[in-house]
Structure formats: structure tokens, C-alpha cells
Design an enzyme around this catalytic site. Structure first.
Site, PDB file in Angstrom:
ATOM      1  NE  ARG A   1     -25.444  28.671  59.549  1.00 32.39           N
ATOM      2  CZ  ARG A   1     -25.393  30.041  59.453  1.00 32.39           C
ATOM      3  NH1 ARG A   1     -26.100  30.653  59.255  1.00 32.39           N
ATOM      4  NH2 ARG A   1     -24.392  30.247  59.804  1.00 32.39           N
TER       5      ARG A   1
ATOM      6  CE1 TYR B   1     -25.499  44.737  57.434  1.00 33.02           C
ATOM      7  CE2 TYR B   1     -25.576  44.444  59.674  1.00 33.02           C
ATOM      8  CZ  TYR B   1     -25.902  43.994  58.185  1.00 33.02           C
ATOM      9  OH  TYR B   1     -25.789  42.561  58.219  1.00 33.02           O
TER      10      TYR B   1
ATOM     11  CG  ASP C   1     -13.948  30.106  41.519  1.00 29.33           C
ATOM     12  OD1 ASP C   1     -12.945  30.320  40.619  1.00 29.33           O
ATOM     13  OD2 ASP C   1     -14.723  29.688  42.255  1.00 29.33           O
TER      14      ASP C   1
ATOM     15  CE  LYS D   1     -18.435  28.627  42.712  1.00 26.73           C
ATOM     16  NZ  LYS D   1     -18.266  29.501  41.740  1.00 26.73           N
TER      17      LYS D   1
ATOM     18  CE  LYS E   1     -20.979  33.992  24.631  1.00 28.00           C
ATOM     19  NZ  LYS E   1     -20.825  32.505  24.418  1.00 28.00           N
TER      20      LYS E   1
ATOM     21  N   GLY F   1      -9.661  35.681  23.130  1.00 30.39           N
ATOM     22  CA  GLY F   1     -10.397  34.393  23.474  1.00 30.39           C
ATOM     23  C   GLY F   1     -12.210  35.178  23.727  1.00 30.39           C
TER      24      GLY F   1
ATOM     25  CG  HIS G   1     -12.246  36.289  44.469  1.00 27.69           C
ATOM     26  ND1 HIS G   1     -11.352  36.955  43.420  1.00 27.69           N
ATOM     27  CD2 HIS G   1     -13.083  35.970  44.075  1.00 27.69           C
ATOM     28  CE1 HIS G   1     -12.121  36.604  42.095  1.00 27.69           C
ATOM     29  NE2 HIS G   1     -12.791  35.972  42.125  1.00 27.69           N
TER      30      HIS G   1
ATOM     31  CD  GLU H   1     -20.916  31.846  43.026  1.00 24.64           C
ATOM     32  OE1 GLU H   1     -20.820  33.089  42.778  1.00 24.64           O
ATOM     33  OE2 GLU H   1     -20.686  31.058  42.830  1.00 24.64           O
TER      34      GLU H   1
ATOM     35  CD  GLN I   1     -21.414  40.268  45.943  1.00 23.59           C
ATOM     36  OE1 GLN I   1     -20.071  40.400  44.589  1.00 23.59           O
ATOM     37  NE2 GLN I   1     -21.297  38.856  45.088  1.00 23.59           N
TER      38      GLN I   1
HETATM   39  C1  BG6 Z   1     -15.048  34.180  40.100  1.00 23.90           C
HETATM   40  C2  BG6 Z   1     -15.409  32.870  40.247  1.00 23.90           C
HETATM   41  O1  BG6 Z   1     -13.786  34.258  40.046  1.00 23.90           O
HETATM   42  O2  BG6 Z   1     -16.329  34.885  41.098  1.00 23.90           O
HETATM   43  C3  BG6 Z   1     -16.900  32.696  40.557  1.00 23.90           C
HETATM   44  O3  BG6 Z   1     -14.536  32.465  40.027  1.00 23.90           O
HETATM   45  C4  BG6 Z   1     -17.910  32.973  41.502  1.00 23.90           C
HETATM   46  O4  BG6 Z   1     -16.431  30.883  41.009  1.00 23.90           O
HETATM   47  C5  BG6 Z   1     -17.233  34.636  40.936  1.00 23.90           C
HETATM   48  O5  BG6 Z   1     -18.993  32.804  40.586  1.00 23.90           O
HETATM   49  C6  BG6 Z   1     -18.047  35.609  41.250  1.00 23.90           C
HETATM   50  O6  BG6 Z   1     -18.052  36.621  41.602  1.00 23.90           O
HETATM   51  P1  BG6 Z   1     -19.457  37.963  41.951  1.00 23.90           P
HETATM   52  O7  BG6 Z   1     -18.776  38.890  41.068  1.00 23.90           O
HETATM   53  O8  BG6 Z   1     -20.419  37.137  40.894  1.00 23.90           O
HETATM   54  O9  BG6 Z   1     -19.299  37.572  43.180  1.00 23.90           O
END
Ligand code: BG6
Length: 482
Positions: A462, A376, A243, A334, A19, A12, A248, A224, A370
Site C-alpha cells: 500500500r 457509490y 508526473d 507506482k 503510437k 513526434g 492530474h 498503479e 478507473q
Molecule cells: C501519465 C503519467 O500522465 O498518466 C504516467 O505520465 C501514468 O506515469 C499515466 O502512468 C496514467 O494515466 P491513466 O489514464 O492510465 O491513469
């Protein structure tokens, strides 16, 4: 360490993930000397019929991060290591050709031990995983007479629910053994996620406090400040729970909540993570708030009537001795007001509040994944001065200040290095994946059937106010600056 030929094959290769993430991560490993140019060969494989140079020029822009002559020279040298092979994902031809190309390089190193090390990185949609696995198995396995191994790295989404994930796992499992399969969740490669076990099990401070007697609630938050730009088609099929939350945030929850593993062996760590997942109770409808940002459906690749959540707050409850009664609030969205990922551990109030400082807020331990990694502790101190009054302050470990000059590696970089070294600690095991899907599948099915609707929220906000109400109901007390 092993020597001999190492081939990294990015399947891919002309796609976005390759990329933006895969090639840059491989490049950084190269820059740091982890991929000696006399051992490593990089192959890009995809359907598009382009030349080696065309692929190189497509990737180049993602590698260059300064204009110094030496950096540009490094980029050029690295790009020369990349060879492109085009072919389809389900026909023998392309894979036979790929095998020939890899073999050419291996032969030149065949006097060395482990000269046929092959790492296949799937920067591909999961729909082609089974056929690609079959093709690799049939035509591209490492040559056993040269010594070495074959490993595959697969990206989420691993299925859409429990059944489809199990089906995918079985299809892959028939062709590759578990030690050959690296299911990547890039959150496990983040510095502060990797720090969690050290923090919890190497510090006396936390050992006696990390339980239901002292902790009131835990929040794991992902925000995000941009929408699904350009990925509407993919996103609409999956939604924020598949997602971000099911993978995560749930992985982070495991590391926050698990018991101490017997050792740092990958199997011991993953055994404990599975136990946490298996202890999660069914999610209650009233402990879920879904949202969708206004404007999401304006994306031409998103259907007008889409019911897909771009925001969700979900409370998980862990039914075990340590966590009974403590809500784990997972929240992701998002197009919100900021970009941030953090863990907030909020402690219970001090019994017998002689300072009458309760209203100033509770003790809270925040781990910011991040941006700007930091940890803290919010705590109450005497306000400096003549008066005996109290304020909330912070004990602050900001990585940027404390570890000046240290570059924190990108998650993908670290995880690709782990796959080369054969360390599966930071990868998701099959039973772990299954347990993760078991938690969310009933909720996801209800959403898919349209039985639960997302609440609209404004871009840059929010998220829905109902989510804050749910948080308050779960016991979270808003502190200053949140
Ligand atoms: C990805 C999701 O797994 O993680 C995305 O598919 C998301 O939607 C991204 O933007 C966020 O990753 P990070 O490392 O920028 O928090």
C-alpha cells in the site's frame, strides 16, 4: 460545423505517446465519423527517416482491436490517410516540406469555407517545444486566404518548477495566442472527471452538504500496480509529484472544490479553478510522506542514489469560506497493490449517535474514475431482519451495469475532438498552470536538494505505513473494504 480541409499533424510520430495514445484516439474519432475522409489528412512528423508505409506498420498494431474483416478494412483505410514527413525539430527544411504537403491537400478543398485548419499535436519532449513553435510560426501556419485556424496541443511536463514553466509559457506565448494553445491534461477527458460539475451543480442533494460543516476530509488517490518500466529515465527527472499530483490530481481537486461558475463557458470555469488554486496554503513538511519502491533503482536508466519519489501523500489546505479546516489528501504511487484512481469524500459523524453505529464507519461518497467507473455512497442502514441493528451498505451506480452497451470514450479521443471544435474548457489555461506550480515548487525544490527523503516500500504494497498514519492524523477513518 466547419468544413474544408482539416490537417492533424502529429509531431513526434514515431514515439511512444503517439503510437499508444494519439494515433489510436484519432482512429477512434475517424471510426465514429468525426473525421470525414474527404476532409481530413493526417501527417506524422519526426526525425527518423522512414517511409509512409513504415510509419503505418508501426502504428497498425495499436489500432487493431479485433480481427473482423470490416475492422481490418477500417484500419487500412485510416492508415492510408497518414502521410509521413521526416525532419529535425529546429531546421527550416523539414517544416517547409511539411507545409508543402499540407498545402497540397488544402488546395483540393479550397473552395470550402475554413479550408486551412491545422492542428499540431506535440507528442514531443518539452525541450523542443520552443524551437518547434518557432518553426510552425514561420513555415506552417494555416493559410489565411483559405480561412481556418492553427492550433497547437501540448503535453505535460510543462516545465519542472514555477520558473521553468513560466519561461516555457512566455516562449510559446510570444508565438501563439492563448486561444491557439491547448495544454492537455488527459485526466480532464475522463468520463467521471467530466461528470464532476454536473454532479455538484445539478443535484440538490450535494449543494447544502458540500462544505466544511459536513465534509471531514477529501482524498484524491491514484495508484498503479506497475513501476516505471521503460520510462525510468524520464521519470527519475520528474518524480511522482510532477508526473501525477501537480497536474492530474490537482485538476481533479479544482473540480471538487471550486465554486459554481457563472456559466459553462470555458473562461468562467477556468476562472473558478484558478481561484481554488490561489487559495491553497503553503504545504507543510509534516503533511507530506514520500516513498520509493524497492527495486526502482535497479532500472539501469535510474541513478543508484536516486532520491526521486515514486509515491507521495500530500495534504493541501484550501483557505476559503467553504473549505477552511478540511484536508484535501492527494496520494499517488507506482508499484502499489492495485491500479485505481478515485475521489473519496468523507463526511463528518452524525451528532448524537443513538444507534451507537459510529464504529461502523462514516458516510462516504466515492467516485471511482478507473477502472470500472462508478459512484457509490456508503451509508448506514438497518440490518435486514428481526433485530434492530445497523450495518454499512452502499447506494451504487456502476457504469458498466447501468449504462450497458455504452462505450465510454477514451480521454484523449474526447480532448482531441475538443481541440478540433475549439473548446478549451477541458484544457489548462496559462494562469492555472502557474498557480499549480506555485503550490508545489517549494516542496519540489526541497526534494531536489535532498532535504526530504523518500521512505522505501515494497512493490505491491500500500506504500509506506507512514502515509496511512498521516491519513489517520488528518482525520480519515478507515472504512470497510478500503
Ligand atoms: C501519465 C503519467 O500522465 O498518466 C504516467 O505520465 C501514468 O506515469 C499515466 O502512468 C496514467 O494515466 P491513466 O489514464 O492510465 O491513469
Amino acid at each position: 460545423p466547419e468544413t474544408g480541409s482539416l490537417s492533424i499533424i502529429v509531431l513526434g510520430a514515431s514515439g511512444d505517446l503517439a503510437k499508444k495514445k494519439t494515433f489510436p484516439a484519432i482512429f477512434h474519432l475517424y471510426l465514429q465519423g468525426f473525421l470525414p475522409p474527404d476532409e481530413v489528412h493526417i501527417f506524422g512528423y519526426a526525425r527518423t527517416k522512414i517511409s509512409d508505409d513504415e510509419l503505418r506498420s508501426r502504428i497498425r498494431g495499436y489500432l487493431v482491436n479485433d480481427k473482423s474483416a470490416s475492422h481490418l478494412e477500417d484500419v487500412s483505410k485510416f492508415l492510408q490517410l497518414i502521410k509521413y514527413v521526416s525532419g529535425s525539430y529546429d531546421a527550416a527544411e523539414g517544416f517547409q516540406l511539411l507545409d508543402k504537403e499540407i498545402e497540397k491537400h488544402e488546395i483540393s478543398r479550397s473552395s470550402q469555407e475554413g479550408s486551412s485548419r491545422r492542428l499540431f499535436y506535440f507528442a514531443l519532449p518539452p525541450s523542443v517545444y520552443p524551437s518547434v513553435c518557432r518553426m510552425i510560426r514561420k513555415y506552417c501556419m494555416s493559410k489565411s486566404d483559405l480561412g481556418g485556424w492553427t492550433r497547437i496541443v501540448v503535453e505535460k511536463p510543462f516545465g519542472k518548477d514555477l520558473d521553468s514553466a513560466e519561461q516555457l509559457s512566455s516562449q510559446i506565448g510570444e508565438l501563439f495566442d492563448e486561444p491557439q494553445i491547448y495544454r492537455i491534461d488527459h485526466y480532464l477527458g475522463k468520463e467521471l472527471v467530466q461528470n464532476l460539475l454536473v454532479l455538484r451543480f445539478a443535484n440538490r442533494f450535494f449543494l447544502p452538504l458540500w462544505n466544511r460543516d459536513n465534509i471531514d476530509n477529501v482524498q484524491i488517490v491514484f495508484r498503479e500496480d506497475f513501476g516505471t518500466e521503460g520510462r525510468g529515465g524520464y521519470f527519475d527527472e520528474y518524480g511522482i509529484i510532477r508526473d501525477i499530483i501537480q497536474n492530474h490530481l490537482l485538476q481533479v481537486l479544482c473540480l471538487v472544490a471550486m465554486e459554481k461558475p457563472v456559466s459553462l463557458k470555458p473562461e468562467h470555469i477556468r476562472d473558478e479553478k484558478v481561484k481554488v488554486l490561489q487559495s491553497v496554503l503553503p504545504i507543510k513538511d509534516e503533511e507530506v510522506v514520500l516513498g520509493q519502491y524497492e527495486g526502482y533503482r535497479d532500472d539501469p536508466t535510474v541513478p543508484n542514489h536516486s532520491n526521486t519519489p515514486t509515491f507521495a501523500t500530500v495534504i493541501l489546505r484550501i483557505h476559503n469560506e467553504r473549505w477552511e479546516g478540511v484536508p484535501f489528501i492527494l496520494k499517488a504511487g507506482k508499484a502499489l497493490n492495485s491500479r485505481k484512481a478515485e475521489i473519496r469524500v468523507q463526511f463528518k459523524e452524525v451528532p448524537g449517535d443513538i444507534f451507537k453505529c459510529k464504529k461502523q464507519g462514516r458516510n462516504e461518497f466515492v467516485i471511482r474514475l478507473q477502472p470500472s467507473e462508478a459512484m457509490y455512497m456508503k451509508l448506514t442502514v438497518k440490518k435486514p431482519g428481526l433485530e434492530m441493528s445497523t450495518i454499512q451498505s452502499e447506494l451504487d451506480l456502476s457504469y458498466g451495469q447501468r449504462y450497458q452497451g455504452v462505450t465510454i470514450p477514451e480521454a484523449y479521443e474526447r480532448l482531441i475532438l475538443d481541440t478540433i471544435r475549439g473548446d478549451q474548457q477541458h484544457f489548462v489555461r496559462r494562469d492555472e498552470l502557474k498557480a499549480a506550480w506555485e503550490i508545489f515548487t517549494p516542496l519540489l525544490h526541497r526534494i531536489d536538494r535532498g532535504e526530504m527523503k523518500p521512505i522505501p516500500y515494497q512493490t505491491g504494497s500500500r506504500g509506506p505505513a507512514e502515509a496511512d498514519e498521516l491519513l489517520a492524523k488528518a482525520g480519515y477513518v478507515q472504512t470497510h473494504g478500503y
